[in-house]
Design a protein around this motif. Structure first.
Motif, PDB file in Angstrom:
ATOM      1  N   HIS A   1      11.934   8.458   2.128  1.00  0.00           N
ATOM      2  CA  HIS A   1      12.777   7.828   3.123  1.00  0.00           C
ATOM      3  C   HIS A   1      12.342   7.465   4.471  1.00  0.00           C
ATOM      4  O   HIS A   1      12.715   7.585   5.312  1.00  0.00           O
ATOM      5  N   THR A   2      10.946   7.133   4.165  1.00  0.00           N
ATOM      6  CA  THR A   2      10.430   6.857   5.647  1.00  0.00           C
ATOM      7  C   THR A   2       9.283   5.864   5.292  1.00  0.00           C
ATOM      8  O   THR A   2       8.752   5.854   4.310  1.00  0.00           O
ATOM      9  N   ILE A   3       8.574   5.337   6.286  1.00  0.00           N
ATOM     10  CA  ILE A   3       7.402   4.472   6.066  1.00  0.00           C
ATOM     11  C   ILE A   3       6.318   5.493   6.011  1.00  0.00           C
ATOM     12  O   ILE A   3       5.715   5.941   7.367  1.00  0.00           O
ATOM     13  N   VAL A   4       5.508   5.630   4.991  1.00  0.00           N
ATOM     14  CA  VAL A   4       4.547   6.420   5.019  1.00  0.00           C
ATOM     15  C   VAL A   4       3.091   5.701   5.279  1.00  0.00           C
ATOM     16  O   VAL A   4       2.490   5.988   6.085  1.00  0.00           O
ATOM     17  N   LYS A   5       2.905   4.667   4.316  1.00  0.00           N
ATOM     18  CA  LYS A   5       1.603   3.941   4.397  1.00  0.00           C
ATOM     19  C   LYS A   5       0.299   4.729   4.796  1.00  0.00           C
ATOM     20  O   LYS A   5       0.160   5.827   4.226  1.00  0.00           O
TER      21      LYS A   5
END
Length: 397
Positions: free
Chosen positions: A91-95
């Motif tokens: 539920h977040t931008i990990v990248k």
């Protein structure tokens, strides 16, 4: 579960929860249903992923005792852990931040030692070995020059040897042999088998032997300790993305007397552009999502390779010189075809066939964590998907 070829489970990084209460709640909801389908009459192993905050929470005696009791009541056990993602993974931008904090930091070192202290206490009395997979030192593109990359490699290696020192003491105290399993990944400082072996022989052993000699170990004792406590995590998806053949990887590891601590059973996307290239580009665009890195290794018509840090860049820079792609996108194990696209499922079968012939690890962990970002036609209820994957792997074994 224990199979003739080692302990098999799935990695709980598929489940959300960066603190322990949230993650434990999901495990309590999911594990009993999964166990009832895949091993109702035998103990079920769990590949436990703990974020940093969850590891701190679980170190509290009350939480730890509650979890141990729950494992006993549900006939479950922990034999391996995933210490790669330190922080938020859902539920977040990990990248590229999946590598942060990296092995150049004290935070990563302390977190990993904390995980090992927990694993030493979680391992059942009849299991003497446990492992934790981790980042391949750092993310390559964070280091702007060769000199900075070299400095990062040396510092990260020294921190890993500090973990080895802790594991030596844990072995003396508990009798448990615990190993840190390095997971090469595209665009990590260690991307493939050649880079892992070069680092092991030219950085880890020289730096580690010197550091452990200062603690009173002989050269032979230090070498043995390093080879016991620092091993490879064979993530099948990652090696397949690099077009590495399993038999060749394992031959090189054997030639260098290096051990595999864990097989992470995972599958990558594969695209053959020899026909219907435009349609396939349109189809793979569905997988260009914003959460995780999806590195691409492209094979050109002349047999050479070109790499792209993420799928969007590979799509933008596509040309008719490209013959095929391997894409770092952990797709479900039990499917070989995804419409016009395919997967590296055969690499899983090849690795497990080699393992069945001559077992080279005791830990097998399924690691498909992308269910929520798959195209909708391939999504299904999560527990059903996990059950299907475990049954597929049991069938291959």
């Amino acid at each position: 579960m224990n199979t003739p070829y080692g302990h098999l489970s799935y990695c709980s990084n598929i489940h959300p929860g960066e603190n322990w209460d949230e993650h434990f709640a999901v495990l309590q909801n999911s594990i009993p249903q999964i166990k009832a389908e895949v091993c109702p009459d035998a103990p079920m192993g769990i590949g436990l992923r703990l974020a940093n905050q969850a590891s701190i929470d679980l170190s509290i005696n009350e939480h730890f005792s509650s979890f141990k009791n729950w494992l006993a009541e549900n006939n479950c056990y922990v034999f391996t852990m995933n210490g790669f993602p330190f922080g938020n993974f859902h539920h977040t931008i990990v990248k590229d931040m999946v590598h942060a904090p990296d092995w150049t930091t004290q935070e990563r070192t302390d977190y990993t030692i904390r995980l090992f202290e927990l694993l030493a206490e979680l391992l059942p009395e009849n299991l003497q070995e446990g492992g934790i997979s981790t980042s391949p030192l750092s993310y390559r593109f964070w280091w702007a020059t060769d000199e900075l990359l070299e400095q990062a490699t040396i510092k990260a290696t020294g921190n890993m040897i500090s973990v080895v020192e802790a594991l030596i003491e844990l072995h003396k105290k508990t009798g448990k042999l615990l190993h840190l399993d390095i997971e090469p990944e595209p665009d990590g400082i260690l991307e493939n088998s050649d880079e892992f072996i070069h680092w092991y022989n030219n950085y880890l052993l020289p730096i580690g032997i010197k550091q452990l000699q200062s603690k009173g170990l002989s050269t032979e004792e230090a070498t043995e300790a390093i080879k016991n406590h620092i091993q490879l995590c064979y993530d099948v998806c990652h090696f397949a993305v690099g077009f590495e053949k399993p038999v060749k990887v394992l031959e090189k590891l054997n030639a260098n007397q290096l051990k595999v601590g864990k097989i992470q059973i995972s599958s990558a996307l594969k695209v053959d552009f020899s026909e219907n290239a435009e349609e396939k580009l349109n189809e793979i665009a569905q997988y260009n999502e914003p959460t995780y890195l999806h590195q691409v290794v492209a094979k050109k018509n002349d047999g050479s390779y070109i790499k792209f840090p993420d799928l969007n860049e590979a799509i933008t820079n596509f040309s008719n010189e490209i013959n095929s792609w391997r894409v770092h996108f952990h797709v479900p194990l039990f499917l070989e075809q995804y419409g016009l696209l395919s997967s590296t499922q055969k690499d899983i079968v090849d690795v497990l066939d080699i393992h069945k012939e001559k077992p080279f690890t005791q830990h097998l962990e399924i690691e498909t964590y992308t269910w929520g970002v798959l195209p909708k036609e391939f999504q299904a209820p999560l527990n059903e998907s996990i059950i299907r994957e475990i049954k597929w792997v049991k069938g291959v074994l």
